[in-house]
Each structure stands twice: as structure tokens, then as C-alpha cells.
Design a protein around this motif. Sequence first.
Motif, PDB file in Angstrom:
ATOM      1  N   HIS A 111       0.816  -1.219   0.000  1.00  0.00           N
ATOM      2  CA  HIS A 111       0.000   0.000   0.000  1.00  0.00           C
ATOM      3  C   HIS A 111       0.856   1.278   0.000  1.00  0.00           C
ATOM      4  CE1 HIS A 111      -3.614   2.341   0.845  1.00  0.00           C
ATOM      5  NE2 HIS A 111      -2.938   2.983   1.762  1.00  0.00           N
ATOM      6  N   HIS A 115       0.959   4.343  -2.857  1.00  0.00           N
ATOM      7  CA  HIS A 115       0.795   5.793  -2.682  1.00  0.00           C
ATOM      8  C   HIS A 115       1.835   6.545  -3.505  1.00  0.00           C
ATOM      9  CE1 HIS A 115      -2.513   6.726  -0.037  1.00  0.00           C
ATOM     10  NE2 HIS A 115      -2.150   5.809   0.839  1.00  0.00           N
ATOM     11  N   SER A 136      -0.123   9.840   5.711  1.00  0.00           N
ATOM     12  CA  SER A 136      -1.499   9.340   5.640  1.00  0.00           C
ATOM     13  C   SER A 136      -2.034   9.164   7.058  1.00  0.00           C
ATOM     14  CB  SER A 136      -1.519   8.018   4.868  1.00  0.00           C
ATOM     15  OG  SER A 136      -0.886   7.022   5.632  1.00  0.00           O
ATOM     16  N   GLY A 137      -3.165   8.466   7.148  1.00  0.00           N
ATOM     17  CA  GLY A 137      -3.748   8.241   8.468  1.00  0.00           C
ATOM     18  C   GLY A 137      -2.973   7.200   9.255  1.00  0.00           C
ATOM     19  N   GLY A 138      -2.279   6.316   8.561  1.00  0.00           N
ATOM     20  CA  GLY A 138      -1.552   5.241   9.231  1.00  0.00           C
ATOM     21  C   GLY A 138      -0.044   5.402   9.205  1.00  0.00           C
ATOM     22  N   GLY A 163      -1.773  12.206   9.787  1.00  0.00           N
ATOM     23  CA  GLY A 163      -3.223  12.153   9.541  1.00  0.00           C
ATOM     24  C   GLY A 163      -3.987  11.763  10.806  1.00  0.00           C
ATOM     25  N   ASP A 167      -6.887  13.728  12.781  1.00  0.00           N
ATOM     26  CA  ASP A 167      -8.165  13.100  13.156  1.00  0.00           C
ATOM     27  C   ASP A 167      -8.437  13.243  14.660  1.00  0.00           C
ATOM     28  OD1 ASP A 167      -8.533  12.382  10.523  1.00  0.00           O
ATOM     29  OD2 ASP A 167      -7.690  10.377  10.762  1.00  0.00           O
ATOM     30  N   GLY A 180      -8.960  15.508   8.933  1.00  0.00           N
ATOM     31  CA  GLY A 180      -8.061  16.332   8.123  1.00  0.00           C
ATOM     32  C   GLY A 180      -8.763  17.445   7.356  1.00  0.00           C
ATOM     33  N   GLU A 184      -8.673  21.541   8.089  1.00  0.00           N
ATOM     34  CA  GLU A 184      -8.208  22.460   7.033  1.00  0.00           C
ATOM     35  C   GLU A 184      -9.241  23.568   6.804  1.00  0.00           C
ATOM     36  OE1 GLU A 184      -7.182  20.743   3.176  1.00  0.00           O
ATOM     37  OE2 GLU A 184      -7.024  22.754   2.305  1.00  0.00           O
ATOM     38  N   GLY A 269      -2.954  10.557   1.997  1.00  0.00           N
ATOM     39  CA  GLY A 269      -4.174  11.329   2.239  1.00  0.00           C
ATOM     40  C   GLY A 269      -3.936  12.769   2.665  1.00  0.00           C
ATOM     41  N   VAL A 270      -2.932  13.005   3.526  1.00  0.00           N
ATOM     42  CA  VAL A 270      -2.689  14.356   4.045  1.00  0.00           C
ATOM     43  C   VAL A 270      -2.120  15.272   2.950  1.00  0.00           C
ATOM     44  CG1 VAL A 270      -1.545  15.678   5.891  1.00  0.00           C
ATOM     45  CG2 VAL A 270      -2.305  13.349   6.342  1.00  0.00           C
ATOM     46  N   ASN A 273      -3.990  18.262   1.605  1.00  0.00           N
ATOM     47  CA  ASN A 273      -4.111  19.506   2.387  1.00  0.00           C
ATOM     48  C   ASN A 273      -3.537  20.709   1.618  1.00  0.00           C
ATOM     49  OD1 ASN A 273      -2.732  21.455   4.474  1.00  0.00           O
ATOM     50  ND2 ASN A 273      -4.377  20.448   5.576  1.00  0.00           N
ATOM     51  N   GLY A 300      -5.705  10.385  -1.452  1.00  0.00           N
ATOM     52  CA  GLY A 300      -6.348   9.430  -0.554  1.00  0.00           C
ATOM     53  C   GLY A 300      -6.327   8.035  -1.167  1.00  0.00           C
ATOM     54  N   ASP A 301      -6.791   7.059  -0.407  1.00  0.00           N
ATOM     55  CA  ASP A 301      -6.758   5.680  -0.894  1.00  0.00           C
ATOM     56  C   ASP A 301      -7.596   5.508  -2.156  1.00  0.00           C
ATOM     57  OD1 ASP A 301      -5.084   5.071   1.133  1.00  0.00           O
ATOM     58  OD2 ASP A 301      -6.599   4.122   2.404  1.00  0.00           O
TER      59      ASP A 301
HETATM   60  O1  KG4 Z   1      -4.044   7.799   2.541  1.00  0.00           O
HETATM   61  P1  KG4 Z   1      -5.327   7.806   3.285  1.00  0.00           P
HETATM   62  O2  KG4 Z   1      -6.595   7.995   2.491  1.00  0.00           O
HETATM   63  O3  KG4 Z   1      -5.508   6.501   4.117  1.00  0.00           O
HETATM   64  C1  KG4 Z   1      -4.452   5.862   4.774  1.00  0.00           C
HETATM   65  O4  KG4 Z   1      -3.706   5.106   4.103  1.00  0.00           O
HETATM   66  O5  KG4 Z   1      -4.300   6.160   6.001  1.00  0.00           O
HETATM   67  O6  KG4 Z   1      -5.194   8.969   4.401  1.00  0.00           O
HETATM   68  C2  KG4 Z   1      -6.250   9.292   5.260  1.00  0.00           C
HETATM   69  C3  KG4 Z   1      -5.798  10.410   6.195  1.00  0.00           C
HETATM   70  C4  KG4 Z   1      -6.799  10.713   7.303  1.00  0.00           C
HETATM   71  O7  KG4 Z   1      -6.113  10.786   8.540  1.00  0.00           O
HETATM   72  C5  KG4 Z   1      -7.348  12.097   6.904  1.00  0.00           C
HETATM   73  O8  KG4 Z   1      -7.750  12.891   8.008  1.00  0.00           O
HETATM   74  C6  KG4 Z   1      -6.149  12.695   6.194  1.00  0.00           C
HETATM   75  O9  KG4 Z   1      -5.603  11.630   5.446  1.00  0.00           O
HETATM   76  N1  KG4 Z   1      -6.550  13.801   5.299  1.00  0.00           N
HETATM   77  C7  KG4 Z   1      -6.164  15.090   5.469  1.00  0.00           C
HETATM   78  C8  KG4 Z   1      -6.814  15.833   4.451  1.00  0.00           C
HETATM   79  N2  KG4 Z   1      -7.552  14.966   3.685  1.00  0.00           N
HETATM   80  C9  KG4 Z   1      -7.370  13.721   4.218  1.00  0.00           C
HETATM   81  N3  KG4 Z   1      -5.364  15.647   6.384  1.00  0.00           N
HETATM   82  C10 KG4 Z   1      -5.186  16.993   6.307  1.00  0.00           C
HETATM   83  N4  KG4 Z   1      -5.781  17.779   5.374  1.00  0.00           N
HETATM   84  C11 KG4 Z   1      -6.595  17.256   4.429  1.00  0.00           C
HETATM   85  N5  KG4 Z   1      -7.182  18.022   3.523  1.00  0.00           N
END
Ligand code: KG4
Length: 331
Positions: A111, A115, A136-138, A163, A167, A180, A184, A269-270, A273, A300-301
Motif C-alpha cells: 500500500h 501511494h 497518511s492516516g496510518g 493524519g 483526526d 483532516g 483544514e 491522504g494528508v 491539504n 487518498g486511498d
Molecule cells: O491515505 P489515506 O486515504 O488513508 C491511509 O492510508 O491512512 O489517508 C487518510 C488520512 C486521514 O487521517 C485524513 O484525516 C487525512 O488523510 N486527510 C487530510 C486531508 N484529507 C485527508 N489531512 C489533512 N488535510 C486534508 N485536507
Amino acid sequence: MIVLGIETSCDDTAAAVVEEGPRVLSSIVASQVETHRAFGGVVPELASRRHIEALSAVVEEAIAGAGIAPGRIDAVAATRGPGLVGSLLVGFSFAKGYAWARGLPLAGVNHLEAHIHALFLEDRPPAYPFVSLLVSGGHTALYLVSSPFGMELLGQTRDDAAGEAFDKVAKMLGLGYPGGPLIEKLARCGDPHRFPFPRPALDQSGFDFSFSGIKTAVGRLIERLPSLSEGDAADLAASFQEAVIEVLVAKLLRAAAARGCPRIAVVGGVAANGPLRRRTEQAARECGIEAFLPPPRWCGDNAAMVAAAGLHLLRAGYRCGPESGVFSRSG
Ligand code: KG4
Ligand code: ZN
């Protein structure tokens, strides 16, 4: 070669059809946000169940959206890990069954590598090598990327992912999930300099990160404030976001300089931003290096990035057999 990509590592059920190029013919992402919102975060057991319910239809929609007959698909690529084991098992088992029923080769995709492959879905991909920040979130990590699968880990978070910090702070502010985009949005009308939150690990020479300190500082401040006005909440969101972005961009530039690398990237995901994107681009201009960020829809995913990574693996002859399983953690 036309590849069907499948992604179910967390809470998005995704399928895409991508051909050599890579050129995305279709990409479908079915979000489970509504399922998990009430819990303020992803509930693994519910995520697996939703994947089971949604996946067949999502795959059918991706194939129909690509405008090709199902028989034109040459191979399948699915995420094997890292991620939630139950969720990964749903997508990877489906992919195994789909591939073997049709006599197609199957590639198991990492994964995190996927990315990074999101950078190659658009017109202006980076040349190798480049230093990539994966946020990302993880995960939050820095890699020196020297080939499609040549990733050297330079540093990573010692505690929360960026991320995850977004959250958790959103939850403290009662904003909802995922945090996220909500932070923002709220930060747009806030003062990013009102609360001087710590910039953890910024003064240390390595490339590791730490975000739990900022998160704790936000929690303490909320407890200390007699009441939290709308203005306070906006200033808090802006100051938190500012602290995280400052650390991320500084470490990314430092890693690129240390490796003498003239290209940087931000993925995950981040990376959607807006302020992080602008600061990265501005910092790169000031240093005379190039910055690469996937457009927000590939941050994002999604399964297009999985199929793009799969294309490379399949071309190189990698195949998953019936004994292949999923894995929850990287490394
Ligand atoms: O890559 P992703 O979709 O999933 C993982 O692999 O974790 O990332 C999700 C993360 C979440 O924590 C979400 O809050 C964050 O990305 N995220 C953001 C924004 N859009 C998504 N963080 C900051 N600003 C954003 N606009
Ligand atoms: Zn991800």
C-alpha cells in the motif's frame, strides 16, 4: 496490458482499471465514512463487513466505467498490506478468486508503494531519484525513491501518523471524522500564530517525526481555556495545522539536501491539504528544486495507484500464488 486494481486496506472500497502508460480508464472509490462517523474513527470489524458488501459492485462499476468488455482485463493487482488484516483479506481473497477463475496473473501490492505510484498517474511524473514524504492516516515516513520499487526508508514517525493527529485533534474539537479536511476548513479563518504549539523533533538532526506531543499540547490547551469560542477553535486548528506543516516540510527539505536530491514529492491522504501543498511548492521554489504532488483525488486511498504499482510488478514477472497472504505491518 490492462490491469484491474483492488484496494481495501482501510475504510475505502476501491477498484480501478488502468492500462499501460499508466492511463486510468476508470476509478471507483466507495467511502465508508458514514459507517464509521458515529464512532469517530474506523471500526475494523465494520470495515471488513462493508468491504464484503460493496466490493463486487464496485469492481463491476469500475469495469463498466472503463468501457471495456471484462475479457479485455489481462491481470489483477490488489493491496496485500500494510493495513487492517480483515479489510485486506476481503480485497485480496476476492482478487485471488477473480484472477484464478479467469486464468489471470495476480500481483500483490504494498500500500505504501502504491501511494508513491500515484505520482505517475498524471502527465508530469518525477524523474528518479526523488525524496518522498508519505503522509497518511496510518503512516508518516520519508523515503529516497530511486526506482519503481527502490525505496530507502530515511525516517518515520515514532508515535502518531500526521493524519492520525489531524483526526484526533478534530475529535477533541468536536468536528467529526475524518478530521483532516475539517481542520483544514476551520483553519482558513484562524490565526496560525496565536498558539505556539511545539515543533517536535525539528531540532533533532535525524529524519524521524513525532506528533503525539502536538496533539497532547492541543488537548491541554482545550482543558485550560474557560470556554472554546468559534474564534478559539479556528485559531487552534490553524495553529495546529501550521505546526504539523512546518515540521513536515522542514524535514522533507532537509532529507533532500542531505541526499543531494533535486526533487521532492508528497503523497498520501494528508497530501490533499492545501496549505501543505502550497508550502511544499513554495519551499521547493526557494531551494531551486522541483516538487511533485499527485492531484488531491489520487492522494487518498484509491485503486488506480494500486493498479499502477501492479503494472510494474507484473511486467517484472512478479506473481502471487495461492499461498500468498496479507500483512498488517510494514517492514
Ligand atoms: O491515505 P489515506 O486515504 O488513508 C491511509 O492510508 O491512512 O489517508 C487518510 C488520512 C486521514 O487521517 C485524513 O484525516 C487525512 O488523510 N486527510 C487530510 C486531508 N484529507 C485527508 N489531512 C489533512 N488535510 C486534508 N485536507
Ligand atoms: Zn493509504
